[in-house]
Design a protein around this motif. Sequence first.
Motif, PDB file in Angstrom:
ATOM      1  N   GLN A 169      -4.032   2.039 -10.587  1.00 35.42           N
ATOM      2  CA  GLN A 169      -2.909   1.240 -10.112  1.00 35.42           C
ATOM      3  C   GLN A 169      -1.712   2.155  -9.921  1.00 35.42           C
ATOM      4  OE1 GLN A 169      -1.148  -1.760 -12.715  1.00 35.42           O
ATOM      5  NE2 GLN A 169      -1.154  -3.167 -10.980  1.00 35.42           N
ATOM      6  N   VAL A 170      -1.160   2.173  -8.704  1.00 37.67           N
ATOM      7  CA  VAL A 170       0.047   2.948  -8.416  1.00 37.67           C
ATOM      8  C   VAL A 170       1.233   2.109  -8.865  1.00 37.67           C
ATOM      9  CG1 VAL A 170       1.492   3.992  -6.620  1.00 37.67           C
ATOM     10  CG2 VAL A 170      -1.010   4.090  -6.429  1.00 37.67           C
ATOM     11  N   ILE A 171       2.072   2.699  -9.746  1.00 42.04           N
ATOM     12  CA  ILE A 171       3.228   1.962 -10.255  1.00 42.04           C
ATOM     13  C   ILE A 171       4.556   2.595  -9.834  1.00 42.04           C
ATOM     14  CG2 ILE A 171       1.974   0.930 -12.170  1.00 42.04           C
ATOM     15  CD1 ILE A 171       3.201   3.084 -13.999  1.00 42.04           C
ATOM     16  N   ALA A 172       4.493   3.820  -9.278  1.00 36.53           N
ATOM     17  CA  ALA A 172       5.721   4.475  -8.809  1.00 36.53           C
ATOM     18  C   ALA A 172       5.365   5.569  -7.817  1.00 36.53           C
ATOM     19  CB  ALA A 172       6.494   5.065  -9.995  1.00 36.53           C
ATOM     20  N   GLU A 173       6.362   5.980  -7.039  1.00 39.94           N
ATOM     21  CA  GLU A 173       6.198   7.040  -6.047  1.00 39.94           C
ATOM     22  C   GLU A 173       7.388   7.988  -6.121  1.00 39.94           C
ATOM     23  OE1 GLU A 173       6.240   5.057  -2.276  1.00 39.94           O
ATOM     24  OE2 GLU A 173       4.224   4.247  -2.532  1.00 39.94           O
ATOM     25  N   TYR A 174       7.105   9.261  -5.886  1.00 37.95           N
ATOM     26  CA  TYR A 174       8.185  10.245  -5.775  1.00 37.95           C
ATOM     27  C   TYR A 174       7.656  11.395  -4.929  1.00 37.95           C
ATOM     28  CZ  TYR A 174      11.998  13.371  -6.970  1.00 37.95           C
ATOM     29  OH  TYR A 174      13.080  14.209  -6.898  1.00 37.95           O
ATOM     30  N   GLY A 175       8.166  11.548  -3.720  1.00 39.88           N
ATOM     31  CA  GLY A 175       7.673  12.593  -2.823  1.00 39.88           C
ATOM     32  C   GLY A 175       6.187  12.401  -2.560  1.00 39.88           C
ATOM     33  N   HIS A 176       5.413  13.484  -2.761  1.00 40.84           N
ATOM     34  CA  HIS A 176       3.963  13.433  -2.555  1.00 40.84           C
ATOM     35  C   HIS A 176       3.210  13.006  -3.806  1.00 40.84           C
ATOM     36  CE1 HIS A 176       4.249  15.056   1.424  1.00 40.84           C
ATOM     37  NE2 HIS A 176       4.825  16.160   1.014  1.00 40.84           N
ATOM     38  N   TRP A 177       3.901  12.507  -4.781  1.00 43.98           N
ATOM     39  CA  TRP A 177       3.306  12.163  -6.070  1.00 43.98           C
ATOM     40  C   TRP A 177       3.287  10.663  -6.292  1.00 43.98           C
ATOM     41  CZ3 TRP A 177       1.089  16.005  -8.863  1.00 43.98           C
ATOM     42  CH2 TRP A 177       1.384  17.298  -8.430  1.00 43.98           C
TER      43      TRP A 177
END
Length: 176
Positions: free
Chosen positions: A79-87
Amino acid sequence: MGAVALWFRFFNIAAFAVMIGAGAMYAQQGDEGPAIGPETNLPLPRYVSLRASEANVRRGPSLSHRIDWVFQRQSMPLQVIAEYGHWRRVIDRDGQGGWVHYRMLSGARTVVIEEPETVLRSRPEPGALENAMLEPGVVARLGDCNPEWCQLTAGGYKGWALKTALWGVSNAEIRD
């Protein structure tokens, strides 16, 4: 306090302030609806799967951050819970996670069987013919979902399972 000690104290406070400020960029939540990822404009949280057979899980969103562990199961739902740049900050079914480079993830949807003796049925009905019995921990490809059932493919078998037996799909999710 010496100059070196003051410098380290200042550096730690400044680093903490930057991390707090960056945290606000990970997700945008407003009164207008669900959070939207600032990098992809996709909803947060959302489910993905592990593309690679191994992926480093880091403490922060860069190669300079320490590797806490390695995911080692290709197609495992996350589950993706956050994004930052390519991460992407991801968690697994146990709530464990960290930062993974986006190239290690796939939009192909999978689920993990959570309940013992999960039955795959020919139709999304409690009395429908049993196609297979899946054990906890099995990773299955996710197909269509209605409010209570999802169509799965695993080990050469295809059928419908109750959503409550799965991790990797939200209770309210409908897929056509």
